[in-house]
Design a protein around this motif. Structure first.
Motif, short mmCIF file in Angstrom:
data_model
loop_
_atom_site.label_atom_id
_atom_site.label_comp_id
_atom_site.label_asym_id
_atom_site.label_seq_id
_atom_site.Cartn_x
_atom_site.Cartn_y
_atom_site.Cartn_z
N ASP A 150 0.87 -1.17 0.00
CA ASP A 150 0.00 0.00 0.00
C ASP A 150 0.91 1.22 0.00
O ASP A 150 1.51 1.56 1.02
CB ASP A 150 -0.90 -0.01 1.23
CG ASP A 150 -1.99 1.05 1.17
OD1 ASP A 150 -1.68 2.19 0.79
OD2 ASP A 150 -3.15 0.74 1.52
N HIS A 151 1.03 1.87 -1.16
CA HIS A 151 1.98 2.97 -1.27
C HIS A 151 1.60 4.16 -0.39
O HIS A 151 2.45 5.02 -0.11
CB HIS A 151 2.09 3.42 -2.73
CG HIS A 151 2.56 2.33 -3.65
ND1 HIS A 151 3.35 1.28 -3.22
CD2 HIS A 151 2.36 2.13 -4.99
CE1 HIS A 151 3.61 0.48 -4.25
NE2 HIS A 151 3.02 0.97 -5.32
N GLY A 152 0.35 4.19 0.05
CA GLY A 152 -0.05 5.25 0.96
C GLY A 152 0.57 5.11 2.34
O GLY A 152 0.52 6.04 3.15
N ALA A 175 -3.42 3.75 -11.16
CA ALA A 175 -4.88 3.90 -11.18
C ALA A 175 -5.37 4.17 -12.61
O ALA A 175 -6.40 3.62 -13.04
CB ALA A 175 -5.31 5.04 -10.25
N ASP A 176 -4.64 4.99 -13.35
CA ASP A 176 -5.03 5.29 -14.73
C ASP A 176 -5.00 4.03 -15.59
O ASP A 176 -5.75 3.92 -16.56
CB ASP A 176 -4.10 6.34 -15.33
CG ASP A 176 -4.33 7.73 -14.75
OD1 ASP A 176 -5.35 7.93 -14.06
OD2 ASP A 176 -3.49 8.62 -14.98
N ALA A 177 -4.13 3.08 -15.23
CA ALA A 177 -4.02 1.83 -15.98
C ALA A 177 -5.05 0.80 -15.52
O ALA A 177 -5.13 -0.28 -16.09
CB ALA A 177 -2.61 1.25 -15.84
N GLY A 178 -5.81 1.15 -14.48
CA GLY A 178 -6.83 0.23 -13.98
C GLY A 178 -6.45 -0.54 -12.75
O GLY A 178 -7.22 -1.38 -12.27
N GLY A 179 -5.27 -0.27 -12.20
CA GLY A 179 -4.83 -0.96 -11.00
C GLY A 179 -5.04 -0.12 -9.75
O GLY A 179 -5.72 0.90 -9.78
N ASP A 180 -4.42 -0.54 -8.65
CA ASP A 180 -4.61 0.16 -7.38
C ASP A 180 -3.38 -0.03 -6.51
O ASP A 180 -3.20 -1.09 -5.90
CB ASP A 180 -5.85 -0.36 -6.66
CG ASP A 180 -6.14 0.38 -5.36
OD1 ASP A 180 -5.40 1.33 -5.04
OD2 ASP A 180 -7.10 0.01 -4.66
N GLY A 181 -2.53 1.00 -6.45
CA GLY A 181 -1.34 0.94 -5.62
C GLY A 181 -1.62 1.10 -4.15
O GLY A 181 -0.70 1.03 -3.33
N LEU A 182 -2.90 1.27 -3.78
CA LEU A 182 -3.30 1.40 -2.38
C LEU A 182 -4.14 0.21 -1.95
O LEU A 182 -4.89 0.28 -0.98
CB LEU A 182 -4.11 2.69 -2.18
CG LEU A 182 -3.48 3.98 -2.70
CD1 LEU A 182 -4.44 5.15 -2.51
CD2 LEU A 182 -2.15 4.25 -2.01
N LEU A 183 -4.01 -0.91 -2.66
CA LEU A 183 -4.93 -2.02 -2.47
C LEU A 183 -4.78 -2.73 -1.12
O LEU A 183 -5.74 -3.31 -0.62
CB LEU A 183 -4.78 -3.04 -3.61
CG LEU A 183 -5.82 -4.15 -3.62
CD1 LEU A 183 -6.36 -4.37 -5.03
CD2 LEU A 183 -5.24 -5.46 -3.09
N GLY A 184 -3.60 -2.67 -0.53
CA GLY A 184 -3.37 -3.41 0.71
C GLY A 184 -4.43 -3.19 1.77
O GLY A 184 -4.88 -4.14 2.43
N ARG A 185 -4.89 -1.97 1.90
CA ARG A 185 -5.88 -1.64 2.92
C ARG A 185 -7.25 -2.26 2.63
O ARG A 185 -8.13 -2.25 3.51
CB ARG A 185 -6.01 -0.12 3.04
CG ARG A 185 -6.60 0.55 1.80
CD ARG A 185 -6.52 2.06 1.84
NE ARG A 185 -5.15 2.53 1.66
CZ ARG A 185 -4.81 3.82 1.66
NH1 ARG A 185 -5.74 4.76 1.83
NH2 ARG A 185 -3.56 4.18 1.49
N ARG A 186 -7.45 -2.78 1.41
CA ARG A 186 -8.75 -3.33 1.01
C ARG A 186 -8.81 -4.85 1.02
O ARG A 186 -9.82 -5.43 0.61
CB ARG A 186 -9.11 -2.85 -0.40
CG ARG A 186 -9.31 -1.37 -0.54
CD ARG A 186 -10.15 -1.07 -1.78
NE ARG A 186 -9.44 -1.27 -3.02
CZ ARG A 186 -9.96 -1.87 -4.09
NH1 ARG A 186 -11.18 -2.39 -4.04
NH2 ARG A 186 -9.25 -1.97 -5.21
#
Length: 275
Positions: A150-152, A175-186
């Motif tokens: 989670d880059h945040g 995010a623009d590519a459809g991914g999520d660099g903050l996904l860990g929290r989810r």
């Protein structure tokens, strides 16, 4: 085996030799942190979804000798690198290599006792769909282990606005590519929504300072900073920044690996049982 309609985002970090080395450095530096508590009995049928260049595969096999591993990845080039890596490091391991998209695995329902994936969901536009596809091939009572960053959670000293913006550019481009660099929290809500009623998520925190030189070198200097630096061309092409501003941010970010600098990052590791 994939097409432009496959539900997989472009890999934001790229497929260069530099990225392959970074993935190896990351896996070796964080092996104890990320793989602790993950070991499967000999003979277990294990699927590693999104094995990439085999950086995590090597540690997975080291912790679970005797498993029957199927390593799958959407990139034929990465899969070939993984095969070469494991042939050199674990020539007697039982590994079947599968090139294809994890959403369309050609295995019968309940084919595996355990599923393992590390840094994969963050690159999927619909991670819930990916988890549902993996759940199909997992037997009832089997486990799925998911590790994501989670880059945040990146905290560093000294911090400057320019350094923070470079990290934000990576998050934005993913995010623009459809991914999520903050996904860990989810991870917990994603797994429960995919039908896993028993989900346990635990944070795995990296903290590097002058008293931990191996982490400073292996994680801050050779893993995190190169990961951010690799999106320079895309960030400039997208008009997110200028060359001078981006380079200033990277230079500032590198100060976290210098004397007096500190760096903190949290990974999230989830284990769930298929009902």
């Amino acid at each position: 085996m994939t097409s432009t309609t496959d539900p997989v985002t472009p890999y934001v970090h790229g497929y260069s030799d530099t990225e392959a080395r970074r993935l190896g450095d990351q896996a070796d530096t964080l092996a104890e942190l990320l793989h602790a508590g993950t070991a499967y009995p000999p003979g277990s049928r294990v699927l590693e979804a999104g094995c990439g260049v085999g950086a995590q595969t090597a540690h997975l096999l080291a912790a679970s000798p005797g498993v029957r591993l199927t390593a799958a990845d959407v990139s034929a080039e990465s899969l070939a690198q993984a095969r070469a890596r494991i042939t050199a490091l674990a020539p007697t391991a039982q590994v079947a290599w599968h090139h294809g998209d994890l959403h369309r695995l050609p295995f019968p329902d309940g084919s595996f006792d355990h599923v393992f994936l590390c840094f994969v969901l963050e690159h999927l536009p619909d991670p819930a769909a990916g988890l549902a596809a993996l759940r199909r091939v997992l037997r009832p009572g089997g486990t799925i282990t998911v590790i994501e960053g989670d880059h945040g959670s990146a905290l560093f000293h000294p911090e400057t606005p320019a350094a923070r913006r470079t990290v934000d550019h990576l998050v934005r481009l993913q995010a623009d590519a459809g991914g999520d660099g903050l996904l860990g929290r989810r991870l917990h809500p994603l797994l429960t929504a995919a039908g896993f009623p028993e989900v346990t998520v635990r944070p795995r925190t990296v903290y590097a300072d002058g008293a931990r030189p191996a982490l400073v070198d292996g994680f801050t200097r050779r893993t995190f900073v190169p990961m951010v630096e690799a999106v320079r061309t895309d960030a400039l092409a997208a008009g997110l920044t200028t060359a001078a501003e981006f380079d200033r941010g990277i230079a500032d970010l590198r100060r976290a690996a210098e004397p007096g600098g500190t760096f903190h990052y949290t990974f999230f590791k989830a284990v769930a049982v298929n009902p």
